[in-house]
Design a protein around this motif. Structure first.
Motif, PDB file in Angstrom:
ATOM      1  N   ASN A  59      38.676  37.099  37.861  1.00 18.25           N
ATOM      2  CA  ASN A  59      38.998  38.473  37.448  1.00 18.25           C
ATOM      3  C   ASN A  59      37.956  38.986  36.449  1.00 18.25           C
ATOM      4  O   ASN A  59      38.282  39.746  35.533  1.00 18.25           O
ATOM      5  CB  ASN A  59      40.393  38.514  36.805  1.00 18.25           C
ATOM      6  CG  ASN A  59      41.492  38.056  37.739  1.00 18.25           C
ATOM      7  OD1 ASN A  59      42.015  38.820  38.522  1.00 18.25           O
ATOM      8  ND2 ASN A  59      41.842  36.781  37.653  1.00 18.25           N
ATOM      9  N   ILE A  60      36.706  38.555  36.628  1.00 19.10           N
ATOM     10  CA  ILE A  60      35.667  38.823  35.632  1.00 19.10           C
ATOM     11  C   ILE A  60      35.436  40.310  35.417  1.00 19.10           C
ATOM     12  O   ILE A  60      35.044  40.730  34.321  1.00 19.10           O
ATOM     13  CB  ILE A  60      34.345  38.131  36.044  1.00 19.10           C
ATOM     14  CG1 ILE A  60      33.370  38.090  34.866  1.00 19.10           C
ATOM     15  CG2 ILE A  60      33.739  38.798  37.270  1.00 19.10           C
ATOM     16  CD1 ILE A  60      33.790  37.230  33.725  1.00 19.10           C
ATOM     17  N   ASP A  61      35.690  41.114  36.423  1.00 23.81           N
ATOM     18  CA  ASP A  61      35.472  42.557  36.288  1.00 23.81           C
ATOM     19  C   ASP A  61      36.411  43.187  35.252  1.00 23.81           C
ATOM     20  O   ASP A  61      36.121  44.262  34.716  1.00 23.81           O
ATOM     21  CB  ASP A  61      35.644  43.253  37.639  1.00 23.81           C
ATOM     22  CG  ASP A  61      37.022  43.005  38.234  1.00 23.81           C
ATOM     23  OD1 ASP A  61      37.472  41.833  38.246  1.00 23.81           O
ATOM     24  OD2 ASP A  61      37.657  43.967  38.704  1.00 23.81           O
ATOM     25  N   GLN A  62      37.541  42.501  34.963  1.00 21.44           N
ATOM     26  CA  GLN A  62      38.506  43.037  34.003  1.00 21.44           C
ATOM     27  C   GLN A  62      38.222  42.595  32.568  1.00 21.44           C
ATOM     28  O   GLN A  62      38.819  43.131  31.628  1.00 21.44           O
ATOM     29  CB  GLN A  62      39.923  42.600  34.371  1.00 21.44           C
ATOM     30  CG  GLN A  62      40.404  43.097  35.718  1.00 21.44           C
ATOM     31  CD  GLN A  62      41.841  42.659  35.979  1.00 21.44           C
ATOM     32  OE1 GLN A  62      42.704  42.794  35.118  1.00 21.44           O
ATOM     33  NE2 GLN A  62      42.090  42.135  37.170  1.00 21.44           N
ATOM     34  N   PRO A  92      35.671  42.884  30.314  1.00 20.75           N
ATOM     35  CA  PRO A  92      35.251  43.860  29.289  1.00 20.75           C
ATOM     36  C   PRO A  92      36.397  44.769  28.831  1.00 20.75           C
ATOM     37  O   PRO A  92      36.531  45.051  27.631  1.00 20.75           O
ATOM     38  CB  PRO A  92      34.162  44.670  30.005  1.00 20.75           C
ATOM     39  CG  PRO A  92      33.627  43.747  31.048  1.00 20.75           C
ATOM     40  CD  PRO A  92      34.817  42.970  31.513  1.00 20.75           C
ATOM     41  N   SER A  93      37.221  45.216  29.768  1.00 21.19           N
ATOM     42  CA  SER A  93      38.332  46.090  29.382  1.00 21.19           C
ATOM     43  C   SER A  93      39.379  45.341  28.573  1.00 21.19           C
ATOM     44  O   SER A  93      40.007  45.917  27.677  1.00 21.19           O
ATOM     45  CB  SER A  93      38.971  46.712  30.625  1.00 21.19           C
ATOM     46  OG  SER A  93      39.535  45.711  31.464  1.00 21.19           O
TER      47      SER A  93
END
Length: 515
Positions: free
Chosen positions: A238-241, A243-244
């Motif tokens: 879930n690396i895309d999440q 930063p958020s």
């Protein structure tokens, strides 16, 4: 009982203790010129270079024993509770208390080394010892020793065993419900968990500190590594999440959904519970280490704070927040600021973490967390026993009541079993009382010691001076540094001086031209 526990927690964990923990960490960070950053490389070198002796354990074993106390239920269920009651911003304050607390850990662990003693063939030390020798206040040392025996022998083990039982129940089912006259309704899973933990605990604690050290130096690194690997897999998927999620943690720390007081309060409370910086538990293991210089073990113990909170706790937080497996409770009973999972799921437990892993790796989360919690929590109970035993040994120096250690062993086994079958809120509440009492006494004590003599800072300067000279064998002479009552090191320095003088004498006698 729950109402009494909640009332006492409200007194002990007032805002004063929250800011005392953060303030002490900032105070010592500035005074040591952020030793936790400057000597990061030296921490690694010391961690891998220490050796044990007949009287003391190695630096790595001391780290493992102290980590077994630090890495436990607080890293799994404690992080979930911080998020559940304080919101995502509580994680930021856990990081903050860890970063600043690493300097506090250096101070308290170095003090433990400076004022350690030899007792029945092994090193002993901790806050009670340095309060008596550095402060000159034996009454204060006794108060700490008694509070620690009660906290580590009676209050804190129940939190660990309770979460073992809860994790086993979640992973494998509750089984049949058994009605008992003393415990009330108890699930078969919790009953069996309590019995198994107590039997293994008894086998190890009756074997002494060396058996504890050997067990923890194998189990703790293995389980911590396995846990972090699982967390990295989930974060990687879930690396895309990520930063958020980091943005959510930092943003919520200063404009929190659960209120600033809730975020900082729960973050600091669970941070101190997890990494124990300033609590006064880590110094007991630090004193048992065999080192050339007291500052060396202070640096190693400072590094343990990073492992506990910045690695293991962060792994838990990222898993829970990335998968959304959490609720955030509101100020009123039954109200939620965020509700992603069923309302009946308790925040004071491992279920958030189990659900987070289960949502990404089906069939893995529940049994893995049950397995991890067993080892994390069990080794923490072992650390609690060692800490309580050290304070019993301190009291025995003055009042030697036959069977004190045996009574302690029976008491901690009974407390462990009781905690396994009772409710989570009661277990956590009693644990918080124990942590809070120790933290108040220890932090106030080490601040007083600083204004009296500054022994830990003098030791750091001495170590850094020897580093600059490029020495390979470090020495520590407390008398030269103006440190009093460090009897073990004074005796060792005198012995080394005599040995050195004895080696030099024959060479001096053989002058050129003399038959």
């Amino acid at each position: 009982m729950q109402e009494i526990v909640n009332y006492l927690n409200g007194l002990i964990w007032s805002p004063a203790l929250i800011y005392l923990c953060l303030g002490a960490g900032l105070f010592y960070s500035v005074l040591t010129r952020f030793v936790q950053v400057r000597h990061f490389g030296e921490m690694w070198r010391l961690l891998l270079s220490g050796t044990s002796s007949d009287k003391g354990i190695s630096s790595f074993q001391a780290l493992a024993v102290s980590l077994s106390g630090r890495v436990g239920t607080g890293n799994i269920a404690g992080v979930a509770a911080a998020i559940g009651f304080g919101g995502p911003g509580a994680v930021f304050w856990m990081w903050m208390v860890a970063f600043l607390g690493a300097a506090t850990a250096y101070i308290e662990s170095t003090l433990a080394q400076i004022y350690k003693e030899e007792d029945e063939g092994q090193y002993r030390g901790g806050p009670a010892y340095y309060f008596e020798k550095a402060m000159g206040q034996k009454w204060y040392a006794w108060i700490f020793a008694i509070a620690t025996i009660i906290a580590c022998g009676l209050f804190l083990p129940g939190v660990q065993s309770n979460n073992i039982g809860s994790a086993v129940e979640t992973a494998f089912g509750a089984g049949s419900i058994i009605n008992t006259s003393f415990f009330g309704e108890v699930s078969f899973a919790k009953l069996v968990s309590g019995v198994v933990v107590v039997l293994i605990l008894g086998f190890i604690i009756f074997g002494g500190v060396r058996r504890i050290a050997k067990f923890t130096e194998i189990v703790v690194p293995f389980m911590a590594l396995a846990y972090i690997i699982i967390a990295c897999v989930i974060v990687g998927l879930n690396i895309d999440q990520l930063p958020s999620i980091i943005g959510l943690i930092v943003g919520d720390a200063f404009s929190p959904m659960a209120g600033f007081g809730a975020a900082i309060g729960w973050g600091v409370k669970r941070g101190v519970y997890s990494n124990e910086a300033g609590q006064g538990s880590g110094p007991h293991a630090a004193a048992a280490a065999e080192v050339q210089h007291p500052a060396q073990q202070g640096l190693v113990q400072s590094f343990s704070i990073y492992i506990d909170t910045l690695f293991v706790c962060s792994a838990t937080a990222f898993m829970i927040l990335i998968t959304g497996a959490y609720n955030v409770h509101g100020a009123t009973e039954g109200a939620f600021l965020v509700q992603n999972v069923a309302s009946e799921i308790a925040a004071n437990g491992p279920v958030f973490t189990q659900m987070a892993i289960e949502s990404t790796l089906p069939g893995v989360g529940k049994p893995f967390i049950a397995f991890a919690l067993f080892f994390f929590s069990f080794t923490t109970i072992l650390a609690y026993y060692y800490i309580a035993e050290t304070n019993v040994a301190y009291i025995k120096r003055t009042v030697n009541i036959p069977g004190m250690v045996f009574i302690l062993k029976v008491a901690i086994m009974a407390s462990t079993f009781y905690g396994a079958v009772k409710t989570a809120d009661l277990a956590w509440g009693m644990g918080d009382i124990g942590v809070g009492l120790m933290a108040w006494l220890n932090i106030v004590g080490i601040v007083v010691i600083f204004f009296m003599a500054k022994p830990a800072l003098r030791a750091l300067r001495d170590y850094e001076d020897q580093q600059k000279k490029g020495v390979t064998e470090y020495t520590f002479d407390p008398e030269k540094l103006g440190i009093e009552n460090a009897d073990y090191w004074t005796k060792k320095a005198a012995t080394e001086a005599r040995a050195k003088a004895g080696q030099a004498e024959p060479a001096k006698a053989r002058k050129p031209g003399v038959a």
